[in-house]
Motif scaffolding. Structure first.
Motif, PDB file in Angstrom:
ATOM      1  N   THR A 187       0.837  -1.200   0.000  1.00  0.00           N
ATOM      2  CA  THR A 187       0.000   0.000   0.000  1.00  0.00           C
ATOM      3  C   THR A 187       0.874   1.253   0.000  1.00  0.00           C
ATOM      4  OG1 THR A 187      -1.813  -1.096   1.179  1.00  0.00           O
ATOM      5  CG2 THR A 187      -1.737   1.303   1.281  1.00  0.00           C
ATOM      6  N   GLY A 188       1.898   1.259   0.848  1.00  0.00           N
ATOM      7  CA  GLY A 188       2.776   2.418   0.915  1.00  0.00           C
ATOM      8  C   GLY A 188       3.580   2.620  -0.359  1.00  0.00           C
ATOM      9  N   TYR A 189       4.201   1.531  -0.853  1.00  0.00           N
ATOM     10  CA  TYR A 189       5.098   1.643  -1.999  1.00  0.00           C
ATOM     11  C   TYR A 189       4.374   1.730  -3.340  1.00  0.00           C
ATOM     12  CZ  TYR A 189       9.487   0.865   0.511  1.00  0.00           C
ATOM     13  OH  TYR A 189      10.575   1.000   1.334  1.00  0.00           O
ATOM     14  N   MET A 190       3.284   0.969  -3.497  1.00  0.00           N
ATOM     15  CA  MET A 190       2.651   0.820  -4.807  1.00  0.00           C
ATOM     16  C   MET A 190       1.426   1.704  -5.025  1.00  0.00           C
ATOM     17  SD  MET A 190       4.598  -1.268  -6.337  1.00  0.00           S
ATOM     18  CE  MET A 190       3.591  -1.595  -7.784  1.00  0.00           C
ATOM     19  N   HIS A 191       0.871   2.244  -3.961  1.00  0.00           N
ATOM     20  CA  HIS A 191      -0.345   3.057  -4.101  1.00  0.00           C
ATOM     21  C   HIS A 191      -0.154   4.479  -3.596  1.00  0.00           C
ATOM     22  CE1 HIS A 191      -3.132  -0.289  -5.193  1.00  0.00           C
ATOM     23  NE2 HIS A 191      -2.181  -0.997  -4.603  1.00  0.00           N
ATOM     24  N   VAL A 192       0.239   4.609  -2.337  1.00  0.00           N
ATOM     25  CA  VAL A 192       0.279   5.934  -1.719  1.00  0.00           C
ATOM     26  C   VAL A 192       1.441   6.780  -2.250  1.00  0.00           C
ATOM     27  CG1 VAL A 192       0.286   7.182   0.469  1.00  0.00           C
ATOM     28  CG2 VAL A 192      -0.761   4.915   0.350  1.00  0.00           C
ATOM     29  N   LEU A 193       2.647   6.212  -2.312  1.00  0.00           N
ATOM     30  CA  LEU A 193       3.801   6.977  -2.793  1.00  0.00           C
ATOM     31  C   LEU A 193       3.685   7.356  -4.271  1.00  0.00           C
ATOM     32  CD1 LEU A 193       6.444   8.195  -1.818  1.00  0.00           C
ATOM     33  CD2 LEU A 193       7.599   6.051  -2.406  1.00  0.00           C
ATOM     34  N   PRO A 194       3.280   6.445  -5.176  1.00  0.00           N
ATOM     35  CA  PRO A 194       3.082   6.870  -6.572  1.00  0.00           C
ATOM     36  C   PRO A 194       2.035   7.971  -6.718  1.00  0.00           C
ATOM     37  CG  PRO A 194       3.229   4.487  -6.451  1.00  0.00           C
ATOM     38  CD  PRO A 194       3.158   4.974  -5.038  1.00  0.00           C
ATOM     39  N   ASP A 195       0.977   7.919  -5.904  1.00  0.00           N
ATOM     40  CA  ASP A 195      -0.023   8.993  -5.945  1.00  0.00           C
ATOM     41  C   ASP A 195       0.603  10.335  -5.575  1.00  0.00           C
ATOM     42  OD1 ASP A 195      -1.986   7.276  -6.731  1.00  0.00           O
ATOM     43  OD2 ASP A 195      -2.930   7.087  -4.761  1.00  0.00           O
ATOM     44  N   SER A 196       1.503  10.297  -4.595  1.00  0.00           N
ATOM     45  CA  SER A 196       2.185  11.531  -4.200  1.00  0.00           C
ATOM     46  C   SER A 196       3.047  12.072  -5.345  1.00  0.00           C
ATOM     47  CB  SER A 196       3.055  11.276  -2.965  1.00  0.00           C
ATOM     48  OG  SER A 196       3.787  12.427  -2.612  1.00  0.00           O
ATOM     49  N   PHE A 197       3.757  11.167  -6.041  1.00  0.00           N
ATOM     50  CA  PHE A 197       4.545  11.592  -7.201  1.00  0.00           C
ATOM     51  C   PHE A 197       3.650  12.227  -8.261  1.00  0.00           C
ATOM     52  CE2 PHE A 197       8.027   8.687  -5.814  1.00  0.00           C
ATOM     53  CZ  PHE A 197       9.083   9.576  -5.955  1.00  0.00           C
ATOM     54  N   ASP A 198       2.520  11.595  -8.544  1.00  0.00           N
ATOM     55  CA  ASP A 198       1.599  12.126  -9.552  1.00  0.00           C
ATOM     56  C   ASP A 198       1.123  13.526  -9.175  1.00  0.00           C
ATOM     57  OD1 ASP A 198       1.842   9.799 -10.982  1.00  0.00           O
ATOM     58  OD2 ASP A 198      -0.025   8.914 -10.236  1.00  0.00           O
ATOM     59  N   ASP A 199       0.830  13.721  -7.889  1.00  0.00           N
ATOM     60  CA  ASP A 199       0.324  15.024  -7.434  1.00  0.00           C
ATOM     61  C   ASP A 199       1.397  16.104  -7.499  1.00  0.00           C
ATOM     62  OD1 ASP A 199      -2.193  14.009  -6.926  1.00  0.00           O
ATOM     63  OD2 ASP A 199      -1.771  13.570  -4.817  1.00  0.00           O
ATOM     64  N   GLU A 232      -2.713  17.057  -1.000  1.00  0.00           N
ATOM     65  CA  GLU A 232      -2.829  15.604  -1.150  1.00  0.00           C
ATOM     66  C   GLU A 232      -1.466  14.956  -1.340  1.00  0.00           C
ATOM     67  OE1 GLU A 232      -5.559  14.411  -4.130  1.00  0.00           O
ATOM     68  OE2 GLU A 232      -7.286  15.433  -3.239  1.00  0.00           O
ATOM     69  N   GLY A 233      -0.607  15.587  -2.135  1.00  0.00           N
ATOM     70  CA  GLY A 233       0.710  15.007  -2.398  1.00  0.00           C
ATOM     71  C   GLY A 233       1.564  14.909  -1.146  1.00  0.00           C
ATOM     72  N   LEU A 234       1.569  15.954  -0.326  1.00  0.00           N
ATOM     73  CA  LEU A 234       2.362  15.931   0.901  1.00  0.00           C
ATOM     74  C   LEU A 234       1.801  14.950   1.925  1.00  0.00           C
ATOM     75  CD1 LEU A 234       3.157  19.747   1.351  1.00  0.00           C
ATOM     76  CD2 LEU A 234       4.653  17.949   0.447  1.00  0.00           C
ATOM     77  N   VAL A 244       9.744  13.932   1.791  1.00  0.00           N
ATOM     78  CA  VAL A 244       8.756  13.940   2.877  1.00  0.00           C
ATOM     79  C   VAL A 244       8.555  12.539   3.433  1.00  0.00           C
ATOM     80  CG1 VAL A 244       6.327  14.392   3.441  1.00  0.00           C
ATOM     81  CG2 VAL A 244       7.595  16.008   2.007  1.00  0.00           C
ATOM     82  N   ALA A 245       8.552  11.519   2.546  1.00  0.00           N
ATOM     83  CA  ALA A 245       8.413  10.133   3.008  1.00  0.00           C
ATOM     84  C   ALA A 245       9.577   9.754   3.919  1.00  0.00           C
ATOM     85  CB  ALA A 245       8.343   9.183   1.814  1.00  0.00           C
ATOM     86  N   MET A 246      10.786  10.173   3.550  1.00  0.00           N
ATOM     87  CA  MET A 246      11.957   9.895   4.384  1.00  0.00           C
ATOM     88  C   MET A 246      11.824  10.565   5.753  1.00  0.00           C
ATOM     89  SD  MET A 246      15.941  10.939   3.674  1.00  0.00           S
ATOM     90  CE  MET A 246      15.538  12.697   3.762  1.00  0.00           C
ATOM     91  N   LEU A 247      11.430  11.833   5.759  1.00  0.00           N
ATOM     92  CA  LEU A 247      11.258  12.541   7.024  1.00  0.00           C
ATOM     93  C   LEU A 247      10.180  11.890   7.882  1.00  0.00           C
ATOM     94  CD1 LEU A 247      11.455  16.325   5.985  1.00  0.00           C
ATOM     95  CD2 LEU A 247      13.231  14.901   7.014  1.00  0.00           C
ATOM     96  N   ALA A 248       9.098  11.444   7.238  1.00  0.00           N
ATOM     97  CA  ALA A 248       8.015  10.797   7.981  1.00  0.00           C
ATOM     98  C   ALA A 248       8.484   9.488   8.602  1.00  0.00           C
ATOM     99  CB  ALA A 248       6.826  10.538   7.057  1.00  0.00           C
ATOM    100  N   ALA A 249       9.313   8.727   7.874  1.00  0.00           N
ATOM    101  CA  ALA A 249       9.833   7.468   8.410  1.00  0.00           C
ATOM    102  C   ALA A 249      10.741   7.724   9.611  1.00  0.00           C
ATOM    103  CB  ALA A 249      10.598   6.707   7.320  1.00  0.00           C
ATOM    104  N   VAL A 250      11.621   8.745   9.504  1.00  0.00           N
ATOM    105  CA  VAL A 250      12.514   9.081  10.623  1.00  0.00           C
ATOM    106  C   VAL A 250      11.708   9.578  11.813  1.00  0.00           C
ATOM    107  CG1 VAL A 250      14.373  10.597  11.383  1.00  0.00           C
ATOM    108  CG2 VAL A 250      14.470   9.562   9.113  1.00  0.00           C
ATOM    109  N   LEU A 251      10.690  10.404  11.553  1.00  0.00           N
ATOM    110  CA  LEU A 251       9.842  10.905  12.630  1.00  0.00           C
ATOM    111  C   LEU A 251       9.094   9.761  13.319  1.00  0.00           C
ATOM    112  CD1 LEU A 251       8.671  13.313  14.171  1.00  0.00           C
ATOM    113  CD2 LEU A 251       6.893  13.481  12.407  1.00  0.00           C
ATOM    114  N   THR A 252       8.647   8.792  12.524  1.00  0.00           N
ATOM    115  CA  THR A 252       7.975   7.629  13.106  1.00  0.00           C
ATOM    116  C   THR A 252       8.917   6.844  13.995  1.00  0.00           C
ATOM    117  OG1 THR A 252       6.601   7.470  11.108  1.00  0.00           O
ATOM    118  CG2 THR A 252       6.620   5.569  12.572  1.00  0.00           C
TER     119      THR A 252
END
Length: 357
Positions: free
Chosen positions: A101-113, A300-302, A133-141
């Motif tokens: 879900t993260g790699y194949m759906h949510v992240l590509p949608d962010s790229f498109d936006d 939406e992208g962020l 932003v995905a990298m920062l979110a992973a580190v924050l998590t």
């Protein structure tokens, strides 16, 4: 006694909606002419789209409730209890779904936006904001994961030593809020590994719910505001599949966290209702929503990028690595192979859904 971590999904939803509603309301004045609306071919049928969206609300709601509740009722089925092999395999399959879900759906949608032609070339197409932003979110998590676990371990250990609201019983102190029968001596200054693991399960369950809530709001709003029936139809099927198995992954975490009935009900409710509520809200905003407006694309992208980073971290570190490096799978090579197959099957199935949604 320190209270368990309290996640307030309603507050999170309100914050997200405040940004998205503002973005949608600004879309008419800010969108370039060539980016203002969807194509209006044969698929642009508002009546058909409305019917599909109403069906989607109830279908996704029921599917979400089934998915997240299945693990919670597994204690009555001997083979599905958390210490059984079948539970491990089901959780591995659901973790694969969350990872995809993260790699194949949510992240590509962010790229498109964020790389849309409707946004200025500078800075949006000159810098990979989605992965940043995905990298920062992973580190924050990771930081939230670590700090929260450390904080609550110290609080529980202190409560055990000073007897802060605890019940002494045969020379031990029972941590009634931590689970069933977890006890420790009042003379020790650290809590047991078993209780530490339980606290970790609680942190994982709530942080995972946070990531799911974020991307569910975005998915629901996008579907609810769309008038393209050809897009909505396969999206309903894909989201139902996604919610069923993502719910099973979350439900397994909630089960292992050994929450009381009230907290279980809160987590189940917000997981089940977020996407249908987002669809309903998107339907209400459809008159002012422009899917390709700069404001909507950026928001939406962020949000999608942040959600992708969180989900990918949770799936790999807190779910898969935790289980695969744990004593149960490490003690059985055969079970490891079956679990690997389950992960690949879940990730593969969810990846295949990207063909349609």
């Amino acid at each position: 006694m320190a209270a368990p971590i309290k996640l307030h999904p309603l507050a999170i939803i309100i914050i997200l909606l405040s940004f998205t509603v503002q973005a949608f309301s600004e879309s008419e004045s800010k969108a370039p002419g060539q980016c203002r609306s969807e194509s209006v071919g044969g698929c642009h049928d508002k009546a058909e789209a409305l019917k599909l969206k109403v069906i989607a609300i109830f279908t996704i709601l029921v599917t979400s409730m089934i998915g997240v509740c299945l693990p919670l009722f597994s204690r009555s089925v001997q083979a599905l209890q958390p210490d059984r092999d079948l539970f491990v395999l089901v959780k591995a399959f659901a973790s694969g779904v969350i990872l995809a879900t993260g790699y194949m759906h949510v992240l590509p949608d962010s790229f498109d936006d964020l790389r849309s032609e409707c946004l200025p070339e500078k800075p949006w197409r000159k810098f990979p904001f989605s992965t940043f932003v995905a990298m920062l979110a992973a580190v924050l998590t990771l930081m939230v994961d670590s700090v929260a676990l450390s904080y609550y371990k110290k609080r529980y250990a202190k409560a055990a030593v000073v007897g802060d609201g605890e019940k002494a019983k045969n020379g031990t102190i029972e941590l009634g809020d931590v689970g069933h029968g977890h006890v420790m001596s009042p003379h020790v200054h650290s809590i047991t590994e078993e209780v530490t693991q339980l606290l970790r399960h609680r942190v994982v369950a709530q942080v995972l719910e946070l990531g799911i809530v974020v991307h569910s709001v975005v998915i629901g709003l996008s579907m609810g505001a769309s008038g393209n029936s050809c897009t909505i139809r396969p999206l309903v099927i894909a989201i139902c599949f996604h919610q069923l198995f993502e719910g099973m992954g979350l439900g397994g975490c909630i089960l292992q966290a050994e929450y009381g009935t009230k907290m279980k009900a809160i987590l189940v409710f917000f997981f089940s209702i977020t996407t249908p509520f987002g669809i309903a809200l998107g339907m209400g905003l459809s008159n002012v929503y422009t899917d390709n407006s700069p404001s909507a694309l950026i928001v939406e992208g962020l949000l999608n990028a942040a959600s992708a980073g969180l989900l990918n971290y949770m799936a790999l570190v807190d779910l898969l690595a935790s289980d695969f490096m744990g004593p149960k799978l490490q003690g059985s090579l055969k079970l490891q192979m079956w679990a690997c197959s389950a992960v690949l099957l879940g990730a593969g199935g969810m990846s295949l859904m990207a063909k349609w949604a």
